[in-house]
Design an enzyme around this catalytic site. Structure first.
Site, PDB file in Angstrom:
ATOM      1  N   GLU A  23     -29.795  -4.058  18.747  1.00 20.79           N
ATOM      2  CA  GLU A  23     -28.610  -3.200  18.751  1.00 20.79           C
ATOM      3  C   GLU A  23     -28.343  -2.628  20.141  1.00 20.79           C
ATOM      4  OE1 GLU A  23     -27.659  -1.313  14.564  1.00 20.79           O
ATOM      5  OE2 GLU A  23     -28.328   0.254  15.905  1.00 20.79           O
ATOM      6  N   HIS A  25     -48.967 -20.442  10.367  1.00 19.59           N
ATOM      7  CA  HIS A  25     -48.766 -21.484   9.366  1.00 19.59           C
ATOM      8  C   HIS A  25     -47.298 -21.619   8.988  1.00 19.59           C
ATOM      9  CE1 HIS A  25     -53.142 -21.734   8.904  1.00 19.59           C
ATOM     10  NE2 HIS A  25     -53.076 -20.446   9.203  1.00 19.59           N
ATOM     11  N   LYS A  45     -18.337  -1.782   8.922  1.00 20.07           N
ATOM     12  CA  LYS A  45     -18.380  -0.531   8.148  1.00 20.07           C
ATOM     13  C   LYS A  45     -16.983  -0.184   7.641  1.00 20.07           C
ATOM     14  CE  LYS A  45     -22.058   2.040  10.510  1.00 20.07           C
ATOM     15  NZ  LYS A  45     -22.336   3.254  11.268  1.00 20.07           N
TER      16      LYS A  45
HETATM   17  O1  PA5 Z   1     -29.358   3.146  16.037  1.00 21.94           O
HETATM   18  C1  PA5 Z   1     -28.390   3.537  15.401  1.00 21.94           C
HETATM   19  O2  PA5 Z   1     -27.588   4.365  15.874  1.00 21.94           O
HETATM   20  C2  PA5 Z   1     -28.140   3.074  13.993  1.00 21.94           C
HETATM   21  O3  PA5 Z   1     -29.031   2.096  13.581  1.00 21.94           O
HETATM   22  C3  PA5 Z   1     -28.234   4.229  13.015  1.00 21.94           C
HETATM   23  O4  PA5 Z   1     -29.521   4.782  13.063  1.00 21.94           O
HETATM   24  C4  PA5 Z   1     -27.916   3.803  11.587  1.00 21.94           C
HETATM   25  O5  PA5 Z   1     -26.677   3.167  11.539  1.00 21.94           O
HETATM   26  C5  PA5 Z   1     -27.895   5.021  10.668  1.00 21.94           C
HETATM   27  O6  PA5 Z   1     -27.001   5.975  11.158  1.00 21.94           O
HETATM   28  P1  PA5 Z   1     -26.973   7.436  10.616  1.00 21.94           P
HETATM   29  O7  PA5 Z   1     -28.256   8.104  10.956  1.00 21.94           O
HETATM   30  O8  PA5 Z   1     -25.804   8.074  11.280  1.00 21.94           O
HETATM   31  O9  PA5 Z   1     -26.799   7.349   9.120  1.00 21.94           O
END
Ligand code: PA5
Length: 453
Positions: free
Chosen positions: A282, A311, A425
């Protein structure tokens, strides 16, 4: 300290390796970057340099230790650190132990997905009246933990239990629906530092509350992270694991190695690879660089478990495309040991095992795999834990967060945002009928409104 071994990523030892000069050529720009970085520390570093966040969790102690179970509801960065910490620092059978076996600490369940079979099976294991629910969402807009929260809230209502006595929200200090509900209903809340993004938040109250509830030494987690930061800021490139991880992954990417495998030779370390998978993907998978140029950058992180994946994966690693840099995680010391009994001593396929430690076999397989991969000309790194404890897990998180920041600098991208997850989303919101997202849904004749081309 954790030990990073570069032997099999250097050209002097492996055909596809890097020359020392290639690594050295980045020493000055990394030193300059770290100087600027230290002068203007990002939130994830500041978090471990103060007691504020750890104290906020400690202040919840009297409340949390009245429960038998903690159910964490969160996803992505609001879950993966918790899962990694629990798996590394609590035994696999933790939740099956009775209260005495757990020294009175809580059973921990981290529910990230919205699979009804999965959530139901967790809820089957707990009694709501003995359970604390920690709902973690920085934004409060994430559909998955919000849906799971509503289900839990419904259960508390059905049992006639007061939500204030069974819930802690962990969220942004000012913004979002959880903060609003928490304030209006008097629900206990923990703050997530506003300048720390989800995947960098394992060592904030996001990860610290469940660790504390399970009896994990959260002070040591933070001390480990702080020491890793200190070493990163003070060391030259060759003594600097975070810088080396960033630079080496960058250089291999430039040579076409667009996959980064993290292969843990320890079940307890395996979930660190899951946490790393999110962090690396990410943070570094970006379409545009900092100057607005289209770059489509990113190294795909893959997790693997030794010896199991020898394996299933190692044939590909040895003879498939030369598109991977592999990092082996290993530990010098296991908490428990098993000696393989000497049985069937006349059978050569078995007799060589008799009398040996099971950990010796596992670590020998790690060496065997690494040498075989090197023999095929493929590079790898080794990160060794002297032992698996709070101090070294804290270091691991910090080293990789810093390596991510350094790789972001080398790729000239912003490692702290995630614009690519927003569209999916929005479409989900539209499909679920959320007001304000109609343009992402379906038209009256059932066609998708979002144009793909
Ligand atoms: O790294 C990030 O920002 C995301 O992976 C969030 O942690 C994830 O989408 C969850 O977001 P939130 O804590 O706002 O629910």
């Amino acid at each position: 300290m954790l030990k990073l071994d570069l032997t099999y990523t250097l050209a002097e030892n492996v055909a596809g390796g890097l020359s020392s000069e290639e690594i050295e050529s980045h020493s000055q720009n990394i030193a300059d970057f770290l100087k600027r970085f230290d002068e203007n520390k990002p939130g994830f570093v500041n978090t471990v340099l103060t007691r504020r966040w750890i104290d906020s969790v400690n202040e919840m102690s009297d409340f949390i230790f009245t429960f038998d179970n903690l159910v964490v509801l969160g996803i992505g960065g609001s879950a993966l650190g918790n899962i990694a910490v629990q798996n590394a620092l609590r035994p696999l059978n933790w939740n099956s132990l009775n209260a005495e076996g757990r020294n009175g600490y809580l059973r921990i369940f981290v529910v990230d997905n919205i699979d009804p079979d999965y959530l139901s099976s967790v809820l089957d294991c707990i009694e709501p009246k003995n359970t604390l629910f920690n709902i973690i969402s920085k934004s409060g807009t994430t559909a998955e933990p919000m849906a799971n929260y509503l289900i839990v809230r419904g259960i508390l209502d059905a049992y006639g239990l007061d939500p204030k006595e069974h819930i802690i929200f962990t969220t942004d200090p000012e913004k979002g629906v959880l903060r609003r509900i928490g304030r209006s209903e008097g629900i206990r809340m923990l703050d997530i530092p506003p300048d720390v993004g989800g995947r960098f938040s394992a060592l904030t109250p996001v990860g610290l509350l469940s660790a504390k509830a399970a009896g994990i030494d959260i002070e040591e987690l933070i001390i480990g992270a702080r020491d890793a930061y200190d070493k990163t800021i003070k060391s030259t490139i060759w003594e600097n694991p975070a810088a080396l991880l960033g630079v080496i992954h960058y250089l291999h990417y430039k040579k076409g190695r667009n996959i980064s495998v993290m292969m843990a030779y320890s079940n307890r370390l395996y979930y660190l690879a899951d946490w790393y998978r999110q962090l690396w993907a990410e943070s570094l998978g970006k379409m545009y660089d900092n100057d607005g140029n289209r770059v489509d950058i990113g190294q795909t992180p893959i997790k693997a478990l030794g010896a199991v994946d020898q394996h299933s994966q190692v044939q590909l690693y040895n003879e498939g495309p030369d598109d991977k840099i592999i990092t082996f995680l290993r530990t010098e010391k296991f908490d428990r040991e098993m000696i393989i009994p000497k049985i069937h001593e006349n059978e050569p396929e078995l007799s060589y095992l008799g009398g040996k430690k099971l950990s010796t076999l596992l670590n020998s397989e790690q060496v065997g795999t690494q040498l075989a991969i090197a023999k095929h000309g493929r590079p790898s790194l080794t990160l060794t834990f002297p032992q698996i404890d709070e101090y070294h897990i804290g270091q691991f998180f910090m080293y990789y967060e810093l390596a991510t920041a350094i790789a972001g600098e080398l790729f000239n991208i912003n490692p702290y945002d995630q614009p690519g997850v927003e569209l999916g989303k929005k479409i989900t919101y539209a499909l679920m009928g959320r007001n304000g997202f109609e343009e992402f849904g379906l038209s009256e004749n059932g066609e998708k409104k979002v144009e793909i081309k």
